[in-house]
Design a protein around this motif. Structure first.
Motif, PDB file in Angstrom:
ATOM      1  N   PHE A 127      62.667  15.141  90.968  1.00  0.00           N
ATOM      2  CA  PHE A 127      62.744  16.579  91.214  1.00  0.00           C
ATOM      3  C   PHE A 127      63.182  17.399  89.998  1.00  0.00           C
ATOM      4  CE2 PHE A 127      63.540  14.740  95.500  1.00  0.00           C
ATOM      5  CZ  PHE A 127      62.417  15.248  96.126  1.00  0.00           C
ATOM      6  N   LEU A 128      63.895  16.806  89.047  1.00  0.00           N
ATOM      7  CA  LEU A 128      64.447  17.584  87.939  1.00  0.00           C
ATOM      8  C   LEU A 128      63.757  17.322  86.605  1.00  0.00           C
ATOM      9  CD1 LEU A 128      66.802  17.596  90.129  1.00  0.00           C
ATOM     10  CD2 LEU A 128      68.338  17.988  88.225  1.00  0.00           C
ATOM     11  N   THR A 129      62.642  16.607  86.630  1.00  0.00           N
ATOM     12  CA  THR A 129      61.977  16.241  85.379  1.00  0.00           C
ATOM     13  C   THR A 129      60.971  17.290  84.918  1.00  0.00           C
ATOM     14  OG1 THR A 129      62.235  13.889  85.870  1.00  0.00           O
ATOM     15  CG2 THR A 129      60.578  14.471  84.242  1.00  0.00           C
ATOM     16  N   HIS A 130      60.370  18.015  85.848  1.00  0.00           N
ATOM     17  CA  HIS A 130      59.235  18.896  85.516  1.00  0.00           C
ATOM     18  C   HIS A 130      59.631  20.362  85.371  1.00  0.00           C
ATOM     19  CE1 HIS A 130      56.622  15.496  86.220  1.00  0.00           C
ATOM     20  NE2 HIS A 130      57.182  15.312  87.407  1.00  0.00           N
ATOM     21  N   GLY A 131      60.905  20.641  85.231  1.00  0.00           N
ATOM     22  CA  GLY A 131      61.338  22.018  85.008  1.00  0.00           C
ATOM     23  C   GLY A 131      61.923  22.646  86.249  1.00  0.00           C
ATOM     24  N   PRO A 132      62.657  23.751  86.072  1.00  0.00           N
ATOM     25  CA  PRO A 132      63.304  24.413  87.224  1.00  0.00           C
ATOM     26  C   PRO A 132      62.302  25.003  88.207  1.00  0.00           C
ATOM     27  CG  PRO A 132      63.515  25.737  85.236  1.00  0.00           C
ATOM     28  CD  PRO A 132      62.962  24.410  84.799  1.00  0.00           C
ATOM     29  N   GLY A 133      61.118  25.401  87.718  1.00  0.00           N
ATOM     30  CA  GLY A 133      60.114  25.954  88.619  1.00  0.00           C
ATOM     31  C   GLY A 133      59.613  24.917  89.611  1.00  0.00           C
ATOM     32  N   LEU A 135      61.351  22.294  90.640  1.00  0.00           N
ATOM     33  CA  LEU A 135      62.449  22.060  91.569  1.00  0.00           C
ATOM     34  C   LEU A 135      62.502  23.152  92.638  1.00  0.00           C
ATOM     35  CD1 LEU A 135      64.997  20.605  92.506  1.00  0.00           C
ATOM     36  CD2 LEU A 135      66.284  21.880  90.773  1.00  0.00           C
ATOM     37  N   LEU A 136      62.315  24.403  92.242  1.00  0.00           N
ATOM     38  CA  LEU A 136      62.319  25.499  93.206  1.00  0.00           C
ATOM     39  C   LEU A 136      61.156  25.370  94.176  1.00  0.00           C
ATOM     40  CD1 LEU A 136      63.441  28.127  94.306  1.00  0.00           C
ATOM     41  CD2 LEU A 136      62.149  29.356  92.539  1.00  0.00           C
ATOM     42  N   TYR A 137      59.993  24.953  93.650  1.00  0.00           N
ATOM     43  CA  TYR A 137      58.847  24.748  94.537  1.00  0.00           C
ATOM     44  C   TYR A 137      59.163  23.712  95.605  1.00  0.00           C
ATOM     45  CZ  TYR A 137      54.740  22.290  96.202  1.00  0.00           C
ATOM     46  OH  TYR A 137      53.844  21.646  97.004  1.00  0.00           O
ATOM     47  N   ARG A 138      59.783  22.609  95.212  1.00  0.00           N
ATOM     48  CA  ARG A 138      60.095  21.557  96.170  1.00  0.00           C
ATOM     49  C   ARG A 138      61.122  22.038  97.203  1.00  0.00           C
ATOM     50  NH1 ARG A 138      58.143  16.443  94.881  1.00  0.00           N
ATOM     51  NH2 ARG A 138      58.806  16.024  97.024  1.00  0.00           N
ATOM     52  N   ILE A 139      62.052  22.856  96.789  1.00  0.00           N
ATOM     53  CA  ILE A 139      63.042  23.409  97.728  1.00  0.00           C
ATOM     54  C   ILE A 139      62.359  24.309  98.747  1.00  0.00           C
ATOM     55  CG2 ILE A 139      65.021  24.964  97.933  1.00  0.00           C
ATOM     56  CD1 ILE A 139      65.970  23.943  95.209  1.00  0.00           C
ATOM     57  N   VAL A 140      61.532  25.249  98.254  1.00  0.00           N
ATOM     58  CA  VAL A 140      60.849  26.184  99.158  1.00  0.00           C
ATOM     59  C   VAL A 140      59.890  25.427 100.074  1.00  0.00           C
ATOM     60  CG1 VAL A 140      59.273  28.151  99.267  1.00  0.00           C
ATOM     61  CG2 VAL A 140      61.090  28.103  97.546  1.00  0.00           C
ATOM     62  N   ASP A 141      59.224  24.417  99.546  1.00  0.00           N
ATOM     63  CA  ASP A 141      58.295  23.630 100.356  1.00  0.00           C
ATOM     64  C   ASP A 141      59.018  22.953 101.509  1.00  0.00           C
ATOM     65  OD1 ASP A 141      55.667  22.400 100.833  1.00  0.00           O
ATOM     66  OD2 ASP A 141      56.654  20.538 100.215  1.00  0.00           O
ATOM     67  N   ARG A 142      60.187  22.397 101.236  1.00  0.00           N
ATOM     68  CA  ARG A 142      60.961  21.756 102.305  1.00  0.00           C
ATOM     69  C   ARG A 142      61.434  22.767 103.339  1.00  0.00           C
ATOM     70  NH1 ARG A 142      64.714  16.584 100.948  1.00  0.00           N
ATOM     71  NH2 ARG A 142      63.154  15.325  99.850  1.00  0.00           N
ATOM     72  N   LEU A 143      61.837  23.933 102.884  1.00  0.00           N
ATOM     73  CA  LEU A 143      62.327  24.945 103.812  1.00  0.00           C
ATOM     74  C   LEU A 143      61.204  25.509 104.670  1.00  0.00           C
ATOM     75  CD1 LEU A 143      64.884  26.783 101.496  1.00  0.00           C
ATOM     76  CD2 LEU A 143      65.395  25.291 103.435  1.00  0.00           C
TER      77      LEU A 143
END
Length: 316
Positions: A127-133, A135-143
């Protein structure tokens, strides 16, 4: 391999961090002025954005600045204590090498993802290898995925209420319809502004992602639209169920009034005869050997005649 690190933070801060590959994820649960003061001292954030973090009435939005983006999201959360659906705010600051999430601690997928990254090196790498964007995508996707079970629960409740309307017609059905309608309205009010924010995420996050996620953001938008379509359908169904329940209640009320009216009409001759023979004046049959039989025959005849008239008029 770069190991995850936790930065040393001042005491009494409700802030936790996870770091991997030069990216730091700050998670702040139930932010207060203490946390916003720390952010103001250590990051180039606009004071109005920090004020918005503490406000619970902010609409979902994306504010763009030279060095960072500030975003506000709302996601539905079911309160088991009060038994109602409420929106929970997620505020996000995203920069070139950091992501800061601020929330009330009610968004379980977000909290669970942070714990996974905190405890598991493979999750940090993913989750933290490809940049903060990313990581944010994965957070929003889960929510967003977290919204679907809530929609499914609403659909199950509607099916149950529909069965109750046509089978049991319980008195508590009115309250259940009202509660379900309130939840649908709250859910729709939460998701509607989120659609525009999620649709605008991909172009805003491009500079914070080292890979092409255009297809994934498109899927995220489709998922959000699907949830909105389901809520739109729920709104129409619950309104139809409410109208059906009102109509059936009105018909049952009319049927009861009709039954009482027919009963009162049929018994009217009995009351009339009893009233007449209760007067202190000479009446036919009073001086015979069996006056009660004459009174009963008159009453029975008048009642039968009334019943025949009602049947002739197709009232009964």
């Amino acid at each position: 391999m770069v190991m995850a690190q936790s930065q040393k933070l001042p005491p009494k801060l409700r802030m936790e961090t996870v770091e991997f590959g030069g990216l730091t994820w700050y998670d702040i649960e139930r932010p207060s002025e203490t946390e916003t003061t720390y952010l103001a001292q250590n990051f180039p954030f606009h004071p109005l954005d920090l004020d918005d973090v503490l406000s619970k009435r902010q609409r979902p939005k994306i504010d763009e600045y030279k060095d960072y983006h500030f975003m506000v999201f709302h996601f539905p959360v079911y309160n088991k204590v009060e038994k109602l659906l409420t929106p929970s705010q997620l505020s996000v600051f995203i920069g070139s090498n950091y992501l800061i999430t601020l929330h009330a601690g009610l968004l379980r997928p977000l909290t669970r993802l942070f714990r996974e990254c905190e405890m598991d090196d493979e999750c940090r790498k993913e989750f933290l290898t490809h940049g903060p964007g990313y990581l944010l995508y994965r957070i929003v996707d889960r929510l967003v995925d977290y919204c679907q079970p809530i929609v499914n629960k609403i659909l199950e409740n509607m099916d149950r209420i529909e069965d109750e309307i046509f089978a049991k017609h319980r008195a508590g059905t009115v309250k259940e319809i009202s509660v379900l309608r309130r939840d649908i309205i709250t859910f729709r009010r939460t998701i509607w502004p989120m659609r525009a924010v999620i649709a605008g995420l991909e172009p805003k996050l491009k500079r914070y992602i080292d890979t092409d996620l255009n297809v994934y953001f498109g899927d995220l938008i489709d998922h959000t639209d699907k949830i909105w379509d389901s809520l739109d359908e729920c709104k129409e169904v619950i309104e139809a169920l409410s109208a059906t329940f009102d109509s059936m209640s009105y018909n049952n009320y009319n049927a009861g009034i009709r039954t009482l009216t027919i009963f009162a009409t049929i018994t009217l001759p009995l009351l009339l005869v009893a009233s007449v023979y209760g007067m202190n004046i000479p009446l036919p049959g009073q001086n015979t050997a069996h006056p009660i039989i004459i009174v009963l025959l008159i009453t029975l005849g008048a009642t039968i005649f009334t019943g025949l008239v009602l049947k002739r008029l197709k009232i009964i």
